[in-house]
Design an enzyme around this catalytic site. Structure first.
Site, PDB file in Angstrom:
ATOM      1  N   TYR A  37      61.023   3.008  -4.365  1.00 28.29           N
ATOM      2  CA  TYR A  37      60.962   1.552  -4.227  1.00 28.29           C
ATOM      3  C   TYR A  37      61.976   1.073  -3.197  1.00 28.29           C
ATOM      4  CZ  TYR A  37      65.278   0.752  -6.943  1.00 28.29           C
ATOM      5  OH  TYR A  37      66.581   0.724  -7.364  1.00 28.29           O
ATOM      6  N   GLU A 185      79.474   4.831  -7.271  1.00 28.70           N
ATOM      7  CA  GLU A 185      78.868   3.548  -6.876  1.00 28.70           C
ATOM      8  C   GLU A 185      78.586   2.772  -8.148  1.00 28.70           C
ATOM      9  OE1 GLU A 185      74.906   3.895  -5.174  1.00 28.70           O
ATOM     10  OE2 GLU A 185      74.452   5.614  -6.449  1.00 28.70           O
ATOM     11  N   LEU A 209      73.445   6.110  -3.446  1.00 32.11           N
ATOM     12  CA  LEU A 209      72.344   5.570  -2.658  1.00 32.11           C
ATOM     13  C   LEU A 209      72.892   5.084  -1.315  1.00 32.11           C
ATOM     14  CD1 LEU A 209      69.256   4.759  -3.027  1.00 32.11           C
ATOM     15  CD2 LEU A 209      70.175   2.456  -2.959  1.00 32.11           C
TER      16      LEU A 209
HETATM   17  C1  LIG Z   1      72.392   2.646  -7.349  1.00 32.49           C
HETATM   18  C2  LIG Z   1      72.431   1.679  -6.199  1.00 32.49           C
HETATM   19  N1  LIG Z   1      73.434   1.755  -5.316  1.00 32.49           N
HETATM   20  C3  LIG Z   1      73.510   0.901  -4.283  1.00 32.49           C
HETATM   21  C4  LIG Z   1      72.569  -0.094  -4.085  1.00 32.49           C
HETATM   22  C5  LIG Z   1      72.696  -1.029  -2.918  1.00 32.49           C
HETATM   23  O1  LIG Z   1      71.702  -0.732  -1.966  1.00 32.49           O
HETATM   24  P1  LIG Z   1      71.200  -1.836  -0.938  1.00 32.49           P
HETATM   25  O2  LIG Z   1      72.395  -2.286  -0.182  1.00 32.49           O
HETATM   26  O3  LIG Z   1      70.213  -1.123  -0.088  1.00 32.49           O
HETATM   27  O4  LIG Z   1      70.594  -2.928  -1.762  1.00 32.49           O
HETATM   28  C6  LIG Z   1      71.495  -0.205  -4.979  1.00 32.49           C
HETATM   29  C7  LIG Z   1      70.486  -1.235  -4.776  1.00 32.49           C
HETATM   30  O5  LIG Z   1      69.582  -1.410  -5.554  1.00 32.49           O
HETATM   31  C8  LIG Z   1      71.419   0.712  -6.057  1.00 32.49           C
HETATM   32  O6  LIG Z   1      70.405   0.639  -6.942  1.00 32.49           O
END
Ligand SMILES: Cc1ncc(COP(=O)(O)O)c(C=O)c1O
Length: 293
Positions: A37, A185, A209
Site C-alpha cells: 500500500y 521507528e 520503512l
Molecule cells: C512504519 C512506518 N514508518 C514510517 C512511516 C512514514 O512513511 P512516509 O513518510 O512515507 O509516510 C510510515 C507511514 O505510514 C510507517 O507506517
C-alpha cells in the site's frame, strides 16, 4: 435536485462511493496480508511527492513479485479522478495492490490478477499546527515485527497493537525498540533526535520503512546546512537528546517532547524542530500552494 454521491473509491476498474466499495472474500490481501500500500497527501487538490510514492510502490511490488500492469500515467489518472470525485481539497489518497483473488492456498496462484484499490478521504492537515506548537509524546515498545518492514505491506498487526497501546496510554506514537536498545521507528512514522545541532535518524535497512517524509527532510535539512547523520541511536540517547521529532505523510513534522514520560530537553518543542518545520512547510507550499492557517 439530487446531488450525486461523492465517488471516492476505486476497485478493479470501477469508481464508487466508499461505502459501496468491497473486495471478494478470497482476496489475498484479506486472507494473507499479501498486498502492498501507499498513503499520499493531497493538499489543495494536488498530490505531494507523487513520483516518490510511485517509485516506492514499484519497488514494493517487485519485492513481492506482484505484476501490476498499470502505467504510472494510468495510476495518476485514477488518482486525479478520485480526488476530483471526492470533492475534497485536502485529504489522504490510499492505494492498495493485492495479489488478487484465488482459492485459499499459501503459494502464489498460477495466474495472478492483481487487485488495485484506491480511496480518497478528507483529512485536516491544519490540525497538525497545534500539535506542532505543543509537541507530542511517545512511548517505547519492543519491536516484534517481521524482518522486512522496509516493504510497505498491509501486514501491520504489530503496528496496530503498538499504536493502540500508545493511544490507550495517552501517547501520540509508539517507538519500536530493537533488542539491543536501538530506536528503529514509530508505528506509522520515522523517528529522529537532535544532538548538538545534528539530526540523527536510523539508516535505511530491512528494519525501517524508507519514509517519503524522512527522505524529504534529509534533503531539506542538508540544503539548509543542518547536518544529518543516518546512524542508529539508542532509547537512552533519545531520552538524553536536545530534541526529538517524528515524520510521516500524515504528520510531516512533529516535535517529540517526551519519551516514556521523561521530558526531552526542556520538554517543549526546540529550535531545530521549529526550523525544520518551516522548511517542510515551504516545500509543501512550493509543491502544492498549501499553507497551514
Ligand atoms: C512504519 C512506518 N514508518 C514510517 C512511516 C512514514 O512513511 P512516509 O513518510 O512515507 O509516510 C510510515 C507511514 O505510514 C510507517 O507506517
Amino acid at each position: 435536485m439530487s446531488v450525486p454521491m461523492p465517488q471516492h473509491a476505486y476497485v478493479d476498474g470501477q469508481y464508487m462511493a466508499i461505502r459501496d466499495a468491497t473486495v471478494p472474500i478470497e482476496d489475498r490481501g484479506l486472507q494473507f496480508a499479501d498486498s502492498i500500500y501507499e498513503v499520499c497527501a493531497v493538499l489543495n487538490g494536488r498530490l505531494l511527492d507523487w513520483p516518490a510514492h510511485l517509485q516506492r510502490m514499484r519497488r514494493n511490488l517487485s519485492a513481492l513479485f506482484i505484476p501490476l500492469s498499470h502505467s504510472d500515467a494510468a495510476l495518476g489518472q485514477i488518482a486525479r479522478r478520485l480526488i476530483a470525485g471526492s470533492r475534497a481539497t485536502d485529504g489522504l489518497l490510499y492505494i492498495q495492490v493485492s495479489r488478487g483473488s484465488a482459492r485459499r492456498d499459501h503459494g502464489f496462484p498460477g495466474v495472478v490478477h492483481p487487485r488495485l484499490m484506491m480511496t480518497m478521504r478528507r483529512f485536516d492537515f491544519h490540525q497538525r499546527a497545534g500539535q506542532q506548537a505543543r509537541g507530542v509524546s511517545v512511548m517505547s515498545i519492543p519491536d516484534q515485527r517481521w524482518g522486512r518492514v522496509d516493504i510497505k505491506t498491509t501486514n501491520l498487526l504489530a503496528n496496530v497493537l503498538a499504536k493502540q497501546d500508545a493511544r490507550a496510554a495517552g501517547h501520540f506514537e509508539a517507538w519500536f525498540v530493537a533488542e539491543d536498545g536501538t530506536v528503529r521507528e514509530g508505528g506509522s512514522t520515522n523517528a529522529w533526535i537532535v544532538r548538538g545541532g545534528t539530526l540523527h535518524t536510523h539508516p535505511l535497512s530491512a528494519h525501517i520503512l524508507p519514509g517519503i517524509a524522512r527522505d524529504s527532510l534529509i534533503r531539506l535539512a542538508r540544503a539548509a546546512q543542518i547536518p544529518v547523520v543516518e546512524a542508529p541511536f539508542s532509547l537512552d540517547d533519545a531520552k538524553g537528546a536536545d530534541e526529538a521529532l517524528l515524520t510521516s505523510t500524515t504528520a510531516p513534522l512533529l516535535p517529540v517532547v517526551s519519551i516514556d514520560g521523561q521530558p526531552v530537553g526542556n520538554g517543549t518543542p526546540g529550535p531545530v524542530a521549529a526550523r525544520l518545520a518551516s522548511l517542510v512547510a515551504d516545500e509543501i507550499h512550493r509543491q502544492t500552494g498549501w499553507r497551514s492557517r
